[in-house]
Design an enzyme around this catalytic site. Structure first.
Site, PDB file in Angstrom:
ATOM      1  N   TYR B 279       0.841  -1.203   0.000  1.00  0.00           N
ATOM      2  CA  TYR B 279       0.000   0.000   0.000  1.00  0.00           C
ATOM      3  C   TYR B 279       0.876   1.253   0.000  1.00  0.00           C
ATOM      4  CZ  TYR B 279      -4.218   2.696   1.106  1.00  0.00           C
ATOM      5  OH  TYR B 279      -5.281   3.558   1.081  1.00  0.00           O
ATOM      6  N   TYR B 327      -1.794   3.876 -10.315  1.00  0.00           N
ATOM      7  CA  TYR B 327      -2.935   3.097 -10.842  1.00  0.00           C
ATOM      8  C   TYR B 327      -4.255   3.751 -10.438  1.00  0.00           C
ATOM      9  CZ  TYR B 327      -6.224  -0.739 -11.618  1.00  0.00           C
ATOM     10  OH  TYR B 327      -7.292  -1.487 -12.024  1.00  0.00           O
TER      11      TYR B 327
END
Ligand SMILES: [Zn+2]
Lengths: 131, 382
Positions: B279, B327
């Site tokens: 993350y 992304y």
């Protein structure tokens, strides 16, 4: 400004902020394990004791970390984490862009503009470093 | 190795509105479309779903909202909210619930229209009365404080942090679905607008829309479904603080514990991991997680990320979809890290495909607070 309400008559968080508004930085210490505690609480997170006493802090400490914000429409300021000599850590702010990690600072309660009459800790960098 | 290892598998994944959703969409619309894609992927129907796992910054009781919208009547609902890591957390909770017979088919799902909402609802986090008066910018200043300390203590440089953003962008350029695909150099990152030193705007994740869904069931049932099962081999969670002021050491996250627990459950070590989805809300995150999860020694994360190891062609592929930096990052990212790991392990990742049988997914929540690690694999046993 009036003296703060006696500890024990009010919750620890309110006691802390009343003291801060009266110009005094205080923190708790555990009666059993002697840990310096912050933020205000009713239970020692180190040893579970509920006997905690209030102590004054001299406001002297060392910059643990720092980040400078440069908003477009105001002067830059530096958010710092300070390790107080009494053994607890707080967030504070330095006017301007200079707060090297390891620098010695002194924290002073200052009134915050606004209706609530709040106070916050402002840090001033002093000479020397701890690291 | 724990008895939970390899007993459940991901059997379907889906996404919707990654980047920018159809105008006028609600977060629940994205939840539903992503769910539909995942069901189609698995060859399952909504009527098969009896376990629901969700979190949201939009809805106070998201389990109720999602179930009503989808028309499912779950017998097991879990709305654990630990920030962006929530969905990685949910996968572990779902596996335990399935193994205990509390549900058969678990839906883990998330949706956000944060970009369409112009960042109006960026975060539900209330902030501490001991931090708010100092006007840190939540959450970037908190991560900046950790980055500054890591630089001070270990000599990590801004160039090394920038290498994380550049590697993410290189992966995104291999992924047609990624939101940010323009060329990006270390100099671009360094010369971008400083938000909260030492982090520039290019050290920070995107603000996008996006929905993601994942279906989990028992390994037995998975064997009869449409897609190759991706087994949950290990899972671990940990959190030590909520406010950055009370993070014991800004250079060490609770990933030390979550990773150790996940590896122990799986009977694996970092040497067994072929790819990582970490993350990356900010560039400092993968540096800390690579260290804390055991992929390098404490303090060596900067060298590792700048070596090219994490970029396309490197020996330790990280964030192969482009990550939260390139992304998508619709408020909470954990579900997208999971979806990408599943696609990679199934061999569906197109130009960005890496070879591998074991993927590590690591979720982060709050301000380096919640840490959740999942190990996924193509085989239920080693
Ligand atoms: Zn104690």
């Amino acid at each position: 400004m009036a003296d703060p309400t006696p500890a024990g008559d009010i919750g620890p968080s309110r006691y802390y902020f009343e003291a801060l508004r009266a110009g005094r930085l205080v923190h708790q210490r555990c009666e059993r394990c002697s840990s310096a505690l912050f933020p205000p609480r009713v239970l020692c997170p180190v040893c579970s004791a509920d006997a905690l006493r209030w102590e004054p802090s001299a406001g002297a400490g060392t910059v643990y970390s720092a980040s400078t914000l440069t908003p477009r429409d105001e002067d830059p300021y530096t958010v710092v984490l300070v390790d107080l000599d009494e053994g607890f850590r707080v967030m504070s702010v330095v006017e301007g862009t200079s707060a090297p990690l390891g620098a010695r600072v002194r924290l002073t309660p200052q009134p915050v503009d606004g209706p609530a009459g709040d106070a916050r800790l402002v840090a001033v960098v002093e000479g020397g470093t701890d690291e | 190795m724990s008895e939970l290892s390899g007993r459940t598998a991901v059997v379907g994944v889906g996404e919707d509105g990654v980047g920018l959703a159809v105008p006028g969409s609600t977060p629940l619309d994205l939840v539903a479309r992503a769910t539909r894609v995942a069901l189609e992927d698995a060859g399952l129907a909504l009527s098969d779903v009896d376990g629901l796992f969700t979190a949201s910054a939009y809805y106070q009781l998201p389990g109720l909202d999602v179930a009503e919208y989808l028309g499912v009547r779950p017998r097991h609902t879990d709305s654990t909210a630990v920030g962006g890591s929530s969905f990685v957390s949910h996968v572990g909770h779902a596996a335990a619930a399935i193994a205990a017979g509390q549900c058969d088919v678990a839906l883990v799902v998330y949706g956000s229209t944060q970009r369409s909402d112009s960042g109006r609802l960026v975060s539900q986090s209330e902030g501490s009365p001991h931090e708010r008066p100092y006007r840190p910018r939540y959450p970037v200043t908190m991560y900046a404080l950790a980055a500054a300390r890591h630089m001070h203590q270990y000599g990590t440089t801004r160039e090394q942090l920038a290498a994380v953003a550049v590697a993410a962008r290189q992966w995104a350029q291999l992924n047609p679905a990624a939101f940010a695909r323009d060329a990006l150099t270390v100099d671009d990152v360094l010369s971008s607008r400083m938000v909260s030193s030492p982090l520039t705007v290019r050290d920070c994740c995107l603000v996008t829309d996006g929905g993601g869904a994942l279906l989990l069931t028992s390994a037995e049932r998975a064997a009869d479904l449409r897609r190759p099962p991706v087994y949950l081999l290990g899972h671990g969670e940990a959190h030590w603080h909520r406010s950055i002021t009370h993070m014991p050491d800004l250079t060490v996250t609770a990933a030390v514990d979550s990773g150790r627990r996940a590896f122990a459950q799986a009977g694996l070590t970092p040497a067994d991991v072929d790819l990582l989805e970490l993350y990356d809300a900010f560039t400092i995150n993968p540096v800390l997680f690579l260290e804390d999860l055991g992929f390098c020694a404490k303090g060596e994360g900067g060298d590792l990320v700048a070596s090219g190891a994490i970029a396309p062609g490197g020996r330790l592929p990280v964030n192969t979809n482009g990550g939260g930096l390139s992304y998508c990052h619709p408020g909470m990212y954990g579900i997208f890290a999971l979806v990408e790991a599943v696609r990679q392990l199934r061999g569906e990742a197109g130009d960005r495909q890496v070879r591998g049988d074991v993927a590590l997914v690591h979720g982060n929540g709050g301000v380096l607070s919640s840490q959740v690690t999942a190990l996924l694999g193509t085989s239920p046993t080693r």
